[in-house]
Enzyme design. Structure first.
Site, PDB file in Angstrom:
ATOM      1  CE  LYS A  47      -4.401   1.110   0.162  1.00 50.74           C
ATOM      2  NZ  LYS A  47      -5.568   0.389  -0.368  1.00 50.74           N
TER       3      LYS A  47
ATOM      4  CG  ASP B  26      -7.353   3.404  -0.956  1.00 47.67           C
ATOM      5  OD1 ASP B  26      -7.955   2.328  -0.872  1.00 47.67           O
ATOM      6  OD2 ASP B  26      -7.313   4.222  -0.006  1.00 47.67           O
TER       7      ASP B  26
HETATM    8  P1  NDP Z   1     -12.819   7.843  -3.146  1.00 42.21           P
HETATM    9  O1  NDP Z   1     -11.750   8.825  -2.916  1.00 42.21           O
HETATM   10  O2  NDP Z   1     -13.348   7.632  -4.506  1.00 42.21           O
HETATM   11  O3  NDP Z   1     -14.073   8.164  -2.189  1.00 42.21           O
HETATM   12  C1  NDP Z   1     -13.922   8.231  -0.810  1.00 42.21           C
HETATM   13  C2  NDP Z   1     -15.242   8.674  -0.195  1.00 42.21           C
HETATM   14  O4  NDP Z   1     -15.146   8.574   1.230  1.00 42.21           O
HETATM   15  C3  NDP Z   1     -15.567  10.132  -0.496  1.00 42.21           C
HETATM   16  O5  NDP Z   1     -16.956  10.285  -0.502  1.00 42.21           O
HETATM   17  C4  NDP Z   1     -14.926  10.852   0.691  1.00 42.21           C
HETATM   18  O6  NDP Z   1     -15.521  12.102   0.979  1.00 42.21           O
HETATM   19  C5  NDP Z   1     -15.196   9.879   1.821  1.00 42.21           C
HETATM   20  N1  NDP Z   1     -14.158  10.004   2.842  1.00 42.21           N
HETATM   21  C6  NDP Z   1     -12.809   9.848   2.661  1.00 42.21           C
HETATM   22  N2  NDP Z   1     -12.163  10.078   3.807  1.00 42.21           N
HETATM   23  C7  NDP Z   1     -13.106  10.390   4.705  1.00 42.21           C
HETATM   24  C8  NDP Z   1     -13.067  10.722   6.070  1.00 42.21           C
HETATM   25  N3  NDP Z   1     -11.907  10.795   6.747  1.00 42.21           N
HETATM   26  N4  NDP Z   1     -14.250  10.958   6.709  1.00 42.21           N
HETATM   27  C9  NDP Z   1     -15.434  10.901   6.052  1.00 42.21           C
HETATM   28  N5  NDP Z   1     -15.531  10.591   4.735  1.00 42.21           N
HETATM   29  C10 NDP Z   1     -14.383  10.331   4.095  1.00 42.21           C
HETATM   30  O7  NDP Z   1     -12.270   6.455  -2.523  1.00 42.21           O
HETATM   31  P2  NDP Z   1     -12.779   4.975  -2.768  1.00 42.21           P
HETATM   32  O8  NDP Z   1     -14.234   4.967  -3.016  1.00 42.21           O
HETATM   33  O9  NDP Z   1     -11.873   4.347  -3.736  1.00 42.21           O
HETATM   34  O10 NDP Z   1     -12.467   4.302  -1.341  1.00 42.21           O
HETATM   35  C11 NDP Z   1     -13.434   4.217  -0.293  1.00 42.21           C
HETATM   36  C12 NDP Z   1     -13.035   3.135   0.692  1.00 42.21           C
HETATM   37  O11 NDP Z   1     -12.973   1.870   0.007  1.00 42.21           O
HETATM   38  C13 NDP Z   1     -11.658   3.306   1.343  1.00 42.21           C
HETATM   39  O12 NDP Z   1     -11.701   2.784   2.660  1.00 42.21           O
HETATM   40  C14 NDP Z   1     -10.764   2.427   0.487  1.00 42.21           C
HETATM   41  O13 NDP Z   1      -9.599   2.014   1.178  1.00 42.21           O
HETATM   42  C15 NDP Z   1     -11.711   1.269   0.229  1.00 42.21           C
HETATM   43  N6  NDP Z   1     -11.353   0.435  -0.916  1.00 42.21           N
HETATM   44  C16 NDP Z   1     -11.238   0.973  -2.172  1.00 42.21           C
HETATM   45  C17 NDP Z   1     -10.915   0.169  -3.241  1.00 42.21           C
HETATM   46  C18 NDP Z   1     -10.907   0.674  -4.637  1.00 42.21           C
HETATM   47  O14 NDP Z   1     -10.833  -0.155  -5.549  1.00 42.21           O
HETATM   48  N7  NDP Z   1     -11.018   1.968  -4.881  1.00 42.21           N
HETATM   49  C19 NDP Z   1     -10.589  -1.260  -3.052  1.00 42.21           C
HETATM   50  C20 NDP Z   1     -10.824  -1.744  -1.706  1.00 42.21           C
HETATM   51  C21 NDP Z   1     -11.164  -0.907  -0.698  1.00 42.21           C
HETATM   52  P3  NDP Z   1     -14.710  13.437   0.586  1.00 42.21           P
HETATM   53  O15 NDP Z   1     -14.807  13.522  -0.894  1.00 42.21           O
HETATM   54  O16 NDP Z   1     -15.437  14.521   1.295  1.00 42.21           O
HETATM   55  O17 NDP Z   1     -13.313  13.242   1.094  1.00 42.21           O
END
Ligand code: NDP
Length: 451
Positions: free
Chosen positions: A131, A171
């Site tokens: 990571k 991510d």
């Molecule tokens: P994105 O950046 O596309 O979206 C993240 C979302 O979560 C946004 O809506 C963001 O809001 C919100 N968010 C992020 N940090 C915080 C925080 N500290 N508090 C509240 N809301 C938060 O990321 P992904 O959709 O790719 O990832 C989401 C989750 O899924 C993560 O935990 C990631 O590790 C996990 N994941 C992702 C994978 C992938 O293929 N992308 C694979 C496996 C797991 P804002 O825009 O306001 O920051």
């Protein structure tokens, strides 16, 4: 001659780990959960104790930390910190995403890399765990600023990665735009077009279904869990957190399977739409988040629904909850509210979104609880399929990739049931994922000697 070793108690093990890694709170949390699942298994399988697998698997093979200087649109020099945690390569090249978010630190990336080792093993594909990322915040930055940052980041990272060494992906904060800039810089410096990153655009080496894979995969996993109770997502009220990549495709697949998603969130608050987020509304969210890069509050204004600032959606009554934003976004109080309001299934699109206390409540109440390292494995699984397509220099169809994704999520579920079924028939998916993910990596580490 080998001697039979007593496994350390969970407390002994964690005390030692904490003294070696002070302040890495999320890493301690992730390791503790795995240790709790594994200790009884190690008692029954002493060869893993003798080989000190637990001690070795919780120590990264390599950690890279580097300076990332770049110039913003005003001509001012900015400095961020870049990281890559190369956690374990026993069963394949390091594989795992890059996170760009101001909260990124060593402890968070080590927790994510540690989880990734088990997750990648569960997919059945040959991928080790890693990571990386940076404390860079892409929000409010111009495309040119994001490009200059990505180019600087890759200028260092490219010395350490490669299609057979370490293959990063996206991510939080790293989507198609960032992967494009990172790939372009790698290609320019190394003068080679290889599958060094996954999540690439479909026209230049990416796999179809990769953007959808984590969200779709989590919904397939939830459906598998519900099927064990002769139930399904059809007709279910579903709460989803986040509104990024994972959340968006979660909504799409829940709709397809006949469920109704009533919430989405971002770090500023959540919206509640009791009529459900249908296809047209989802298109609005995708445009809002992926192109306009706006806030979810705008959804509430557009569709005249309630918006709750600085709040999370777990107080909204639901049958199924699919947390898809970030770590530790469901605490004990919220877990209890979910149970009391009749939630029967929690499946984690995000990594470690439930605190340990919340997980205890889910398991004590014997609901269907799918931990992220199993439930969201679909993303990295399709990344693995992207690597295969790149190596063979061909592209599979949507149907082929989706079929493989569904098969892999079924296999992940079967492994969890195999290792997680308790004597009363309840499936503890946490134990199932931890033990199921561990065995393959541990056997490979033993086979490869003390390295
Ligand atoms: P994105 O950046 O596309 O979206 C993240 C979302 O979560 C946004 O809506 C963001 O809001 C919100 N968010 C992020 N940090 C915080 C925080 N500290 N508090 C509240 N809301 C938060 O990321 P992904 O959709 O790719 O990832 C989401 C989750 O899924 C993560 O935990 C990631 O590790 C996990 N994941 C992702 C994978 C992938 O293929 N992308 C694979 C496996 C797991 P804002 O825009 O306001 O920051």
């Amino acid at each position: 001659m080998t001697t039979m070793l007593k496994a350390p108690s969970s407390k002994e093990f964690m005390d030692k780990l904490k003294s070696r890694t002070p302040g890495e709170i999320e890493f301690h949390q992730a390791v503790h959960e795995v240790v709790e699942s594994l200790l009884p298994f190690l008692e029954e399988n002493p060869r893993y104790k003798t080989a000190k697998i637990l001690e070795r698997i919780s120590e990264p093979e390599r950690i890279l930390i580097f300076r990332v200087p770049w110039v913003d649109d005003k001509g001012e020099i900015q400095v961020n910190r870049g990281y890559r945690i190369e956690m374990n390569s026993a069963i394949g090249p390091y594989k795992g995403g890059l996170r760009f978010h101001p909260t990124v630190n060593l402890g968070i990336l080590k927790f994510l890399a540690f989880e990734q080792v088990f997750k990648n093993s569960l997919t059945t594909l040959p991928m080790g765990g890693g990571k990386g990322g940076s404390d860079f915040d892409p929000k409010q930055k111009s495309d040119n600023e994001v490009m200059r940052f990505c180019q600087s980041f890759m200028t260092e990272l490219c010395k350490h990665i490669g299609p057979n060494t370490d293959v990063p992906a996206g991510d939080i904060g790293v989507g198609g735009r960032e992967i494009g800039y990172l790939f372009g810089q790698y290609k320019r410096i190394r003068n080679e077009f290889t599958g060094v990153l996954t999540g690439k655009g479909a026209e230049w080496g990416g796999s179809v279904i990769r953007p959808e894979a984590t969200g779709y995969g989590n919904v397939y996993f939830a459906e598998e869990m519900l099927n064990t109770k002769n139930d399904s997502l059809k007709g279910k009220i579903v709460t989803v957190s986040g509104s990024g990549n994972v959340a968006q495709f979660t909504v799409e697949k829940v709709n397809e399977l006949g469920g109704k998603v009533v919430t989405l969130s971002d770090s500023s608050g959540f919206i509640h739409d009791p009529d459900g987020i249908d296809g047209e509304k989802l298109t609005f969210v995708m445009r809002l988040k992926n192109i306009k890069r706006g806030r979810i509050e705008e959804y509430a204004k557009k569709y005249n629904v309630a918006y709750y600032p600085n709040a999370r959606p777990w107080g909204v009554k639901c049958d199924v909850a699919l947390p898809s934003a970030t770590q530790n976004e469901i605490n004990a109080e919220e877990a209890q509210i979910l149970i009391d309001s009749g939630c029967i299934c929690v499946s984690e699109g995000a990594n470690m979104p439930s605190t340990p206390e919340a997980v205890d409540i889910f398991i004590k109440n014997e609901i269907l609880y799918g931990p992220g390292k199993a439930a969201n494995a679909g993303g990295v699984a399709v990344s693995g399929l992207e690597m295969s397509q790149n190596a063979m220099r061909l592209s599979w169809t949507r149907e082929e990739v989706d079929n493989q994704l569904q098969r892999i999520m079924k296999d992940v579920h079967t492994t969890c049931v195999k290792y997680g079924k308790s004597s009363n028939g309840y499936v503890n998916y946490v134990n199932g994922a931890n033990i199921g993910g561990f065995v393959k990596v541990a056997n490979a580490m033993i086979a490869q000697g003390i390295v």
